[in-house]
Write an enzyme that holds these catalytic residues in place. Structure first.
Site, mmCIF file in Angstrom:
data_model
loop_
_atom_site.group_PDB
_atom_site.id
_atom_site.type_symbol
_atom_site.label_atom_id
_atom_site.label_comp_id
_atom_site.label_asym_id
_atom_site.label_seq_id
_atom_site.Cartn_x
_atom_site.Cartn_y
_atom_site.Cartn_z
ATOM 1 N N TRP A 10 -11.478 -5.963 -11.664
ATOM 2 C CA TRP A 10 -11.712 -4.520 -11.808
ATOM 3 C C TRP A 10 -11.575 -3.758 -10.484
ATOM 4 O O TRP A 10 -11.602 -2.532 -10.471
ATOM 5 C CB TRP A 10 -13.114 -4.271 -12.388
ATOM 6 C CG TRP A 10 -13.281 -4.742 -13.801
ATOM 7 C CD1 TRP A 10 -12.324 -5.291 -14.626
ATOM 8 C CD2 TRP A 10 -14.499 -4.716 -14.571
ATOM 9 N NE1 TRP A 10 -12.875 -5.603 -15.852
ATOM 10 C CE2 TRP A 10 -14.207 -5.263 -15.846
ATOM 11 C CE3 TRP A 10 -15.801 -4.288 -14.311
ATOM 12 C CZ2 TRP A 10 -15.171 -5.392 -16.847
ATOM 13 C CZ3 TRP A 10 -16.766 -4.418 -15.308
ATOM 14 C CH2 TRP A 10 -16.444 -4.961 -16.566
ATOM 15 N N HIS A 95 -7.587 -12.540 -2.127
ATOM 16 C CA HIS A 95 -6.779 -11.497 -2.774
ATOM 17 C C HIS A 95 -5.980 -10.753 -1.694
ATOM 18 O O HIS A 95 -6.477 -10.522 -0.588
ATOM 19 C CB HIS A 95 -7.681 -10.525 -3.538
ATOM 20 C CG HIS A 95 -6.898 -9.603 -4.421
ATOM 21 N ND1 HIS A 95 -6.246 -8.489 -3.928
ATOM 22 C CD2 HIS A 95 -6.633 -9.642 -5.741
ATOM 23 C CE1 HIS A 95 -5.624 -7.881 -4.925
ATOM 24 N NE2 HIS A 95 -5.844 -8.554 -6.041
ATOM 25 N N GLU A 97 -5.317 -7.762 -1.226
ATOM 26 C CA GLU A 97 -5.954 -6.554 -0.677
ATOM 27 C C GLU A 97 -6.976 -6.913 0.394
ATOM 28 O O GLU A 97 -7.154 -6.176 1.368
ATOM 29 C CB GLU A 97 -6.577 -5.734 -1.817
ATOM 30 C CG GLU A 97 -5.495 -5.020 -2.625
ATOM 31 C CD GLU A 97 -5.848 -4.739 -4.065
ATOM 32 O OE1 GLU A 97 -7.037 -4.758 -4.425
ATOM 33 O OE2 GLU A 97 -4.908 -4.513 -4.858
ATOM 34 N N GLU A 167 0.016 -14.448 -6.994
ATOM 35 C CA GLU A 167 0.168 -12.997 -7.123
ATOM 36 C C GLU A 167 1.163 -12.494 -6.078
ATOM 37 O O GLU A 167 0.782 -12.264 -4.921
ATOM 38 C CB GLU A 167 -1.184 -12.308 -6.894
ATOM 39 C CG GLU A 167 -2.264 -12.696 -7.886
ATOM 40 C CD GLU A 167 -3.307 -11.602 -8.013
ATOM 41 O OE1 GLU A 167 -3.440 -11.054 -9.106
ATOM 42 O OE2 GLU A 167 -3.951 -11.268 -7.014
ATOM 43 N N GLY A 173 -0.100 -3.965 -8.725
ATOM 44 C CA GLY A 173 -0.309 -2.523 -8.835
ATOM 45 C C GLY A 173 0.954 -1.685 -8.739
ATOM 46 O O GLY A 173 0.892 -0.472 -8.582
ATOM 47 N N GLY A 233 -5.208 -6.761 -12.970
ATOM 48 C CA GLY A 233 -5.896 -5.634 -12.353
ATOM 49 C C GLY A 233 -5.966 -4.442 -13.293
ATOM 50 O O GLY A 233 -6.809 -4.374 -14.178
ATOM 51 N N GLY A 234 -5.042 -3.508 -13.122
ATOM 52 C CA GLY A 234 -5.080 -2.234 -13.848
ATOM 53 C C GLY A 234 -5.305 -2.360 -15.349
ATOM 54 O O GLY A 234 -6.144 -1.654 -15.925
HETATM 55 C C1 PEP Z 1 -4.671 -7.808 -8.959
HETATM 56 O O1 PEP Z 1 -5.107 -6.935 -8.225
HETATM 57 O O2 PEP Z 1 -5.113 -8.967 -8.892
HETATM 58 C C2 PEP Z 1 -3.612 -7.435 -9.898
HETATM 59 C C3 PEP Z 1 -2.905 -8.390 -10.447
HETATM 60 O O3 PEP Z 1 -3.445 -6.097 -10.134
HETATM 61 P P1 PEP Z 1 -2.427 -5.420 -11.188
HETATM 62 O O4 PEP Z 1 -2.531 -6.197 -12.477
HETATM 63 O O5 PEP Z 1 -2.897 -4.022 -11.322
HETATM 64 O O6 PEP Z 1 -1.057 -5.554 -10.602
#
Ligand code: PEP
Length: 251
Positions: A10, A95, A97, A167, A173, A233-234
């Site tokens: 989230w 992650h 970020e 990822e 995102g 994520g989103g």
């Molecule tokens: C995430 O932040 O782990 C991610 C996969 O984000 P999104 O699905 O929004 O790309």
């Protein structure tokens, strides 16, 4: 046989009201697909609420981050044992970020991974290449380096109690999902790399795909032989989208 796991990240989103609506909305979708493991990673401030709301459901939950320390003068941090006390099963670690915005190096990520396991949680180790690295064709060596830092510190056996999330940073995102073929090739490489250390561990570890997964793309991605579900994520913030993704993991 590896189970599919679908996990929502989230990030820094939500209110008490939206958390309640989301968990209540997801509970029937999770129950409708008993073969799929479902988990959410809310902001840590909502863990107590999520603990209450998920009671009696099969929705597991985790933190988005954990500190390496158990206690002390580390303002703003949360120890793995504290997260465990609030019922967390998982904690994300590494992650992109956090690697970028909080300057978490491979060594920091490995230390956190170790602390998360010591605290009784399952680390979800996020790895992946940037767009420049993807375009330079170095994806495989990037993920190997990220994995090796953890293997060097914690050993390959630690992956018996861990989840890996591939990822690609360029897909997070951005709305640009890796194609099932691209993702599968990297997942197969990750599994093969781990198998070089221990084939049995590699065969068992869940490797999730993350990066702009939607209800429309989930089933094709999760249908690949080495993709064991997703980190989302989103789309994990919307009941309908995340429910569709859970259904996609059941196919
Ligand atoms: C995430 O932040 O782990 C991610 C996969 O984000 P999104 O699905 O929004 O790309």
């Amino acid at each position: 046989m590896r189970q599919h796991l679908v996990m929502g990240n989230w990030k820094l989103n939500g209110t008490k009201a939206s958390v309640e609506a989301l968990i209540k909305g997801l509970t029937p979708a999770a129950a409708a697909h008993p073969s799929v493991q479902v988990a959410v990673c809310p902001p840590v401030i909502f863990l107590g609420l999520v603990e209450q709301l998920t009671a009696g459901s099969k929705i597991a939950y985790g933190a988005q981050n954990a500190d390496v320390h158990e206690s002390g003068a580390f303002t703003g941090e949360n120890a793995p044992s504290m997260l465990k006390a609030f019922g967390c099963t998982y904690s994300l670690v590494g992650h992109s970020e956090r690697r970028t915005l909080h300057a978490e190096t491979d060594d920091v990520v490995a230390a956190k991974y170790e602390a998360i396991q010591k605290g009784g949680l399952i680390p979800v180790l996020c790895i992946g290449e940037t767009l420049a690295q993807f375009e330079a064709g170095t994806t495989n060596s990037v993920v190997e380096t990220q994995l090796k830092a953890v293997i060097d510190r914690c050993g390959i056996a630690s992956f018996e109690n861990a989840v890996v999330a591939y990822e690609p940073v360029w897909a997070i995102g951005t709305g640009k999902t890796a194609t099932p073929e691209i993702a599968q090739a990297v997942h197969a490489h990750i599994r093969q790399y781990l198998a070089g250390f221990d084939a049995a561990v590699a065969a068992k570890v869940q490797i999730l795909y993350g990066g702009s997964v939607t209800g429309a793309t989930a089933a094709d991605l999760f249908g690949q032989p080495d993709i064991d579900g997703g980190l989302v994520g989103g789309a994990s913030l919307k009941v309908d989208d995340f429910s569709q993704i859970i259904a996609g993991a059941a196919k």
